[in-house]
Write an enzyme that holds these catalytic residues in place. Structure first.
Site: not given
Ligand code: NAD
Length: 286
Positions: A145, A158
């Site tokens: 991130s 986080y």
């Molecule tokens: N959305 C943003 O702005 C952003 C920015 C930087 C990094 N990220 C990273 O991107 C990745 C995806 O996040 P996203 O934004 O798509 O969020 P999201 O919540 O839409 O998707 C995350 C997915 O991970 C699943 N999940 C959660 N805990 C879990 C577990 N213990 N085992 C298996 N699956 C699990 C959830 O059910 C969900 O489907 C994450 O690692 C997040 O930290 C997101």
């Protein structure tokens, strides 16, 4: 080069957001096998349906998995490897957010966020690495991130994990280069992407019995309204482009690029600067 066409790919957290879009993008680019998993079975099934609409013939392995459950992950990795015979690409994507100050966050929050975001990545990488090496053309992609290089208030759990993911992934890459093993590594630092991550953070807190204040809920709403802007499909294309070009590090979005620059220019000063930015974005709430 780590082209996707003809490869077997594994995506964790594929039931929503970036993970779902990564899965769809891998199908579009000609992956020959796809293993998708998530703790959320309904979201995962929806991703499965969307994949079937894109490609009726593709072999898709769809299984519920909690990436924090090392024993289950081990069984899963063996099952995927034996089903496909080979595994080329792993996308360590599953992750959760949390929003409490260090003073207010319970140990339960730290335990869960570290278990999912940091140990989930370590589990997946260690368990799939032998298969990626055996493929002769492997690739590990890890989603950190912008909080992997910039800390933020009320996001200490986080940030701890996303900085940790960066250290783990960069160490891995150095070792693979040193030992001339056939696995590339891509570390991804997304900025704000329009997914449910912030809102889901409220549900994770509730599941741990942690009460979120009205002020913390408003902050989540502000994240959704102002900061999480890039469509997840765009983020997924940027990530898979980086994989296909064997890039070691990719910043996703102008916000991530700008913040990377600010932190380089002001490695300590960015912390006070951030509070000023928060006030502009009205993220510093009373
Ligand atoms: N959305 C943003 O702005 C952003 C920015 C930087 C990094 N990220 C990273 O991107 C990745 C995806 O996040 P996203 O934004 O798509 O969020 P999201 O919540 O839409 O998707 C995350 C997915 O991970 C699943 N999940 C959660 N805990 C879990 C577990 N213990 N085992 C298996 N699956 C699990 C959830 O059910 C969900 O489907 C994450 O690692 C997040 O930290 C997101």
């Amino acid at each position: 080069m780590s082209g996707v066409a003809g490869k077997v790919c594994v995506v964790t957290g594929a039931g929503s957001g970036i993970g779902r879009e990564l899965a769809l993008e891998l199908v579009r680019r000609g992956a020959c096998g796809l293993a998708i998993s998530d703790i959320d079975e309904a979201g995962l099934a929806q991703t499965g349906r969307l994949i079937a609409e894109l490609s009726a013939d593709l072999i898709v392995d769809e299984q519920p998995l909690d990436v924090a459950d090392r024993a289950a992950f081990s069984v899963y990795a063996d099952a995927v490897a034996s089903r496909f015979g080979v595994v080329h690409q792993l996308y360590n994507n599953a992750g959760i957010a949390s929003g409490k100050t260090v003073r207010d966050a319970s140990f339960a929050i730290y335990d869960r966020v570290v278990a999912v975001n940091l140990f989930g990545v370590i589990n997946g990488t260690k368990l799939f690495l032998p298969h990626l090496i055996a493929s002769g053309d492997g690739h590990v992609t890890t989603i950190s991130s912008l909080n992997g290089f910039m800390a933020q208030d009320e996001l200490s759990a986080y940030c701890t994990t996303k900085f940790g993911v960066r250290g783990f992934t960069e160490s891995l890459r150095i070792e693979l280069l040193r030992d001339r093993l056939p696995v590339q590594v891509t570390l991804v630092h997304p900025g704000g992407v329009s997914t449910n991550i912030a809102t889901n953070g409220l549900a994770h807190a509730a599941a741990l019995g942690v009460e979120m204040t009205e002020r913390e809920r408003r902050r989540v709403q502000l994240y959704n309204d102002r900061l999480l802007r890039m469509p997840p499909g765009v983020a997924a294309r940027i990530i898979v482009d980086a994989v296909e070009h064997d890039r070691a590090r990719v910043l996703v979005g102008r916000d991530a690029k700008l913040i990377d620059l600010i932190v380089r220019l002001m490695p300590v000063g960015y912390q006070r600067f951030q509070l000023a930015l928060n006030r502009v974005a009205r993220l510093t709430l009373r």
